[in-house]
Design an enzyme around this catalytic site. Structure first.
Site, PDB file in Angstrom:
ATOM      1  N   MET A   1      -8.822 -34.184  39.196  1.00 21.59           N
ATOM      2  CA  MET A   1      -9.476 -35.466  38.920  1.00 21.59           C
ATOM      3  C   MET A   1     -10.680 -35.323  37.991  1.00 21.59           C
ATOM      4  O   MET A   1     -11.768 -35.817  38.295  1.00 21.59           O
ATOM      5  CB  MET A   1      -9.889 -36.132  40.237  1.00 21.59           C
ATOM      6  CG  MET A   1      -8.735 -36.367  41.190  1.00 21.59           C
ATOM      7  SD  MET A   1      -7.445 -37.412  40.469  1.00 21.59           S
ATOM      8  CE  MET A   1      -8.254 -38.995  40.588  1.00 21.59           C
ATOM      9  N   ARG A   2     -10.486 -34.649  36.880  1.00 21.45           N
ATOM     10  CA  ARG A   2     -11.552 -34.530  35.887  1.00 21.45           C
ATOM     11  C   ARG A   2     -10.990 -34.900  34.517  1.00 21.45           C
ATOM     12  O   ARG A   2      -9.859 -34.520  34.182  1.00 21.45           O
ATOM     13  CB  ARG A   2     -12.090 -33.093  35.800  1.00 21.45           C
ATOM     14  CG  ARG A   2     -12.690 -32.563  37.072  1.00 21.45           C
ATOM     15  CD  ARG A   2     -13.951 -33.277  37.473  1.00 21.45           C
ATOM     16  NE  ARG A   2     -14.968 -33.260  36.421  1.00 21.45           N
ATOM     17  CZ  ARG A   2     -16.020 -34.091  36.405  1.00 21.45           C
ATOM     18  NH1 ARG A   2     -16.156 -35.004  37.346  1.00 21.45           N
ATOM     19  NH2 ARG A   2     -16.906 -34.007  35.439  1.00 21.45           N
TER      20      ARG A   2
ATOM     21  N   ASN B   1       0.494 -32.660  32.822  1.00 27.13           N
ATOM     22  CA  ASN B   1      -0.104 -33.429  33.919  1.00 27.13           C
ATOM     23  C   ASN B   1       0.978 -34.289  34.570  1.00 27.13           C
ATOM     24  O   ASN B   1       2.004 -34.579  33.960  1.00 27.13           O
ATOM     25  CB  ASN B   1      -1.210 -34.336  33.349  1.00 27.13           C
ATOM     26  CG  ASN B   1      -1.912 -35.148  34.418  1.00 27.13           C
ATOM     27  OD1 ASN B   1      -2.232 -34.634  35.487  1.00 27.13           O
ATOM     28  ND2 ASN B   1      -2.146 -36.426  34.150  1.00 27.13           N
TER      29      ASN B   1
ATOM     30  N   HIS C   1       1.237 -38.087  36.418  1.00 31.98           N
ATOM     31  CA  HIS C   1       0.475 -39.332  36.599  1.00 31.98           C
ATOM     32  C   HIS C   1       1.324 -40.293  37.430  1.00 31.98           C
ATOM     33  O   HIS C   1       2.518 -40.466  37.156  1.00 31.98           O
ATOM     34  CB  HIS C   1       0.150 -39.943  35.231  1.00 31.98           C
ATOM     35  CG  HIS C   1      -0.638 -41.203  35.339  1.00 31.98           C
ATOM     36  ND1 HIS C   1      -1.987 -41.207  35.627  1.00 31.98           N
ATOM     37  CD2 HIS C   1      -0.263 -42.502  35.237  1.00 31.98           C
ATOM     38  CE1 HIS C   1      -2.416 -42.458  35.684  1.00 31.98           C
ATOM     39  NE2 HIS C   1      -1.391 -43.255  35.450  1.00 31.98           N
TER      40      HIS C   1
ATOM     41  N   GLU D   1      -6.288 -38.269  24.544  1.00 36.26           N
ATOM     42  CA  GLU D   1      -6.289 -39.636  25.070  1.00 36.26           C
ATOM     43  C   GLU D   1      -5.762 -39.613  26.506  1.00 36.26           C
ATOM     44  O   GLU D   1      -4.679 -39.072  26.766  1.00 36.26           O
ATOM     45  CB  GLU D   1      -5.412 -40.536  24.200  1.00 36.26           C
ATOM     46  CG  GLU D   1      -5.731 -41.992  24.375  1.00 36.26           C
ATOM     47  CD  GLU D   1      -4.971 -42.865  23.372  1.00 36.26           C
ATOM     48  OE1 GLU D   1      -4.964 -44.080  23.582  1.00 36.26           O
ATOM     49  OE2 GLU D   1      -4.390 -42.330  22.427  1.00 36.26           O
ATOM     50  N   LEU D   2      -6.524 -40.189  27.425  1.00 31.20           N
ATOM     51  CA  LEU D   2      -6.208 -40.110  28.857  1.00 31.20           C
ATOM     52  C   LEU D   2      -4.820 -40.671  29.165  1.00 31.20           C
ATOM     53  O   LEU D   2      -4.495 -41.798  28.791  1.00 31.20           O
ATOM     54  CB  LEU D   2      -7.269 -40.885  29.658  1.00 31.20           C
ATOM     55  CG  LEU D   2      -7.126 -40.834  31.171  1.00 31.20           C
ATOM     56  CD1 LEU D   2      -7.400 -39.434  31.695  1.00 31.20           C
ATOM     57  CD2 LEU D   2      -8.050 -41.841  31.829  1.00 31.20           C
TER      58      LEU D   2
HETATM   59  C1  GRF Z   1      -0.544 -37.451  42.673  1.00 35.86           C
HETATM   60  O1  GRF Z   1      -0.166 -38.767  42.976  1.00 35.86           O
HETATM   61  C2  GRF Z   1      -0.589 -37.256  41.183  1.00 35.86           C
HETATM   62  O2  GRF Z   1       0.365 -38.010  40.491  1.00 35.86           O
HETATM   63  C3  GRF Z   1      -1.969 -37.736  40.833  1.00 35.86           C
HETATM   64  O3  GRF Z   1      -2.777 -37.332  41.904  1.00 35.86           O
HETATM   65  C4  GRF Z   1      -1.984 -37.169  43.072  1.00 35.86           C
HETATM   66  C5  GRF Z   1      -2.191 -35.759  43.517  1.00 35.86           C
HETATM   67  O4  GRF Z   1      -1.656 -35.500  44.757  1.00 35.86           O
HETATM   68  N1  GRF Z   1      -2.374 -37.224  39.541  1.00 35.86           N
HETATM   69  P1  GRF Z   1      -1.587 -33.995  45.281  1.00 35.86           P
HETATM   70  O5  GRF Z   1      -3.001 -33.427  45.229  1.00 35.86           O
HETATM   71  O6  GRF Z   1      -0.642 -33.219  44.416  1.00 35.86           O
HETATM   72  O7  GRF Z   1      -1.117 -34.097  46.705  1.00 35.86           O
END
Ligand code: GRF
Length: 198
Positions: free
Chosen positions: A98-99, A115, A117, A151-152
């Site tokens: 989450m960064r 990543n 999402h 870009e995010l």
């Molecule tokens: C997942 O829903 C992923 O898509 C998002 O953050 C959540 C992470 O869950 N980026 P975890 O830490 O893998 O359980």
């Protein structure tokens, strides 16, 4: 059979369930023997991230870099790069990390940074994707594995999983349904990339 010599590094911030799904797939599908690849390290920006314990139990090196200990985003990303580069990874996997990453970080790992999402990109970039899908009356949502660009939540889409929105869903129930699919899709997407690397 090839010797294990290529490393994957996974970055997490929380429960790490996607990371665990990738580690389990690596074990179950013998990524070491097939592709010469192993999950070498799990790095978290939160000391309490539950996934760290799972990684330790699977003999994976762990590290914690608390972003709050750094004066700037650039300083944090520089330290993170130093930590990651000790493993000389072929792939850096963001799994609930989450960064927001600096352009310098993204450029450094160009072509080897992915990543997941929890939406069907390009819809619902950013946070609170499930509530926003509910608010918009979506009948389907899902998750996307994509390459990371500056870009995010943009970048080449590598895979997607579609999940129905059911009557009575809350953000929580929807998140759980999507996460189940993430755990199938993310290891599959990583393995597909590995097949292109051997
Ligand atoms: C997942 O829903 C992923 O898509 C998002 O953050 C959540 C992470 O869950 N980026 P975890 O830490 O893998 O359980």
């Amino acid at each position: 059979m090839s010797a294990v010599h290529k490393n994957i590094v996974i970055l997490i911030s929380g429960s790490g369930s996607n990371m665990a799904a990738i580690v389990k797939a690596a074990e179950r599908r013998h990524w070491g023997a097939r592709y010469g690849v192993r999950v070498a390290a799990v790095i978290s920006n939160k000391a309490g991230a539950a996934g760290l314990e799972f990684a330790r139990q699977h003999q994976i090196s762990t590290a914690v870099l608390d972003h709050k200990a750094y004066a700037s985003r650039d300083d944090f990303d520089a330290a993170l790069m130093t930590e990651i580069d000790q493993h000389d990874p072929v792939l850096v996997v963001l799994a609930g990390f989450m960064r927001i990453l600096t352009p310098g970080f993204v450029a450094h790992y160009e072509g080897r940074l992915i990543n997941i999402h929890p939406s069907l990109l390009p819809a619902f970039t950013g946070l609170n994707t499930h509530q926003r899908a509910l608010d918009m009356g979506c009948k389907f949502t899902g998750a996307t594995v994509h390459r990371v660009t500056t870009e995010l939540d943009h970048g080449e889409i590598l895979d997607q999983a579609v999940v129905p929105v059911l009557p009575g869903d809350t953000a929580q129930t929807l998140a759980e349904r999507v996460l189940t699919q993430e755990h199938i899709m993310y290891p599959r997407a990583v393995e597909r990339l590995l097949t292109q690397m051997v």
